[in-house]
Design an enzyme around this catalytic site. Structure first.
Site, mmCIF file in Angstrom:
data_model
loop_
_atom_site.group_PDB
_atom_site.id
_atom_site.type_symbol
_atom_site.label_atom_id
_atom_site.label_comp_id
_atom_site.label_asym_id
_atom_site.label_seq_id
_atom_site.Cartn_x
_atom_site.Cartn_y
_atom_site.Cartn_z
ATOM 1 N N LYS A 114 0.803 -1.220 0.000
ATOM 2 C CA LYS A 114 0.000 0.000 0.000
ATOM 3 C C LYS A 114 0.845 1.284 0.000
ATOM 4 C CE LYS A 114 -3.915 -2.159 2.375
ATOM 5 N NZ LYS A 114 -4.795 -2.060 3.556
ATOM 6 N N TYR B 123 -12.509 -2.289 -3.589
ATOM 7 C CA TYR B 123 -13.048 -2.245 -2.230
ATOM 8 C C TYR B 123 -14.579 -2.135 -2.194
ATOM 9 C CZ TYR B 123 -8.322 -1.930 -0.423
ATOM 10 O OH TYR B 123 -7.017 -2.198 -0.108
ATOM 11 N N ASN C 116 -1.801 0.272 7.001
ATOM 12 C CA ASN C 116 -1.277 -0.998 7.500
ATOM 13 C C ASN C 116 -0.385 -1.734 6.493
ATOM 14 O OD1 ASN C 116 -3.148 -2.159 5.753
ATOM 15 N ND2 ASN C 116 -4.587 -2.658 7.378
ATOM 16 N N HIS D 195 -2.136 -5.556 1.761
ATOM 17 C CA HIS D 195 -3.427 -6.241 1.638
ATOM 18 C C HIS D 195 -3.136 -7.645 1.149
ATOM 19 C CE1 HIS D 195 -7.417 -7.402 0.184
ATOM 20 N NE2 HIS D 195 -6.764 -7.871 -0.873
ATOM 21 N N GLU E 63 -9.422 -10.823 -7.391
ATOM 22 C CA GLU E 63 -8.465 -9.726 -7.204
ATOM 23 C C GLU E 63 -7.308 -9.825 -8.195
ATOM 24 O OE1 GLU E 63 -9.404 -8.895 -2.481
ATOM 25 O OE2 GLU E 63 -7.588 -10.000 -2.992
#
Length: 140
Positions: free
Chosen positions: A11, A51, A114, A117, A128
């Site tokens: 990310k 998302y 964080n 993913h 995905e």
């Protein structure tokens, strides 16, 4: 156990701090192979599609804004029980609760930032992966 593939995103909070190589080292040390990888700047449409499961959640807009704020690295990882293994390697969503040596314990800034993913199930992984990679881009 069967060899399987999972999807990963490094990310913006991690790419902005030049942690792609460090994250990849943790992934590879865990016995997972990176069989596809590219650095992209996710569009708003890509992030909203990715998302969509969270569309009704209050954090959806903030999540989309974060994911398009800087480049990300999308990956396909392969290995025995890759989905569960990568989820273990990532660590808990909240880095304060993540186990020592996990990606989130080592690199995440917060619950929202964080660092990574990972897919949560084989069906999710397939969807995905297909969103970001053509079959000929995955080289095992």
């Amino acid at each position: 156990m069967a060899i399987q593939r999972t999807f990963s995103i490094i990310k913006p909070d991690a790419t902005e701090r030049n942690l792609t190589g460090a994250v990849n080292a943790v992934i590879e040390k865990a016995g997972l192979r990176i069989v596809a990888q590219k650095r992209i700047h996710m569009t708003r449409q890509q992030a909203e599609t990715f998302y969509a499961v969270h569309k009704e959640r209050p954090f959806f807009g903030e999540l989309v804004d974060f994911m398009i704020s800087a480049p990300v690295v999308v990956q396909v990882l392969e290995g025995e029980n890759a989905i569960a293994k990568y989820r273990d390697v990532m660590g808990a969503t909240n880095p304060a609760n993540a186990a020592e040596g996990t990606i989130r314990k080592l690199f995440a800034k917060s619950v929202g930032e964080n660092s990574v993913h990972g897919s949560d199930a084989p069906e999710t992984a397939a969807i995905e992966i297909a969103q970001f990679f053509a079959g000929n881009e995955i080289v095992g």
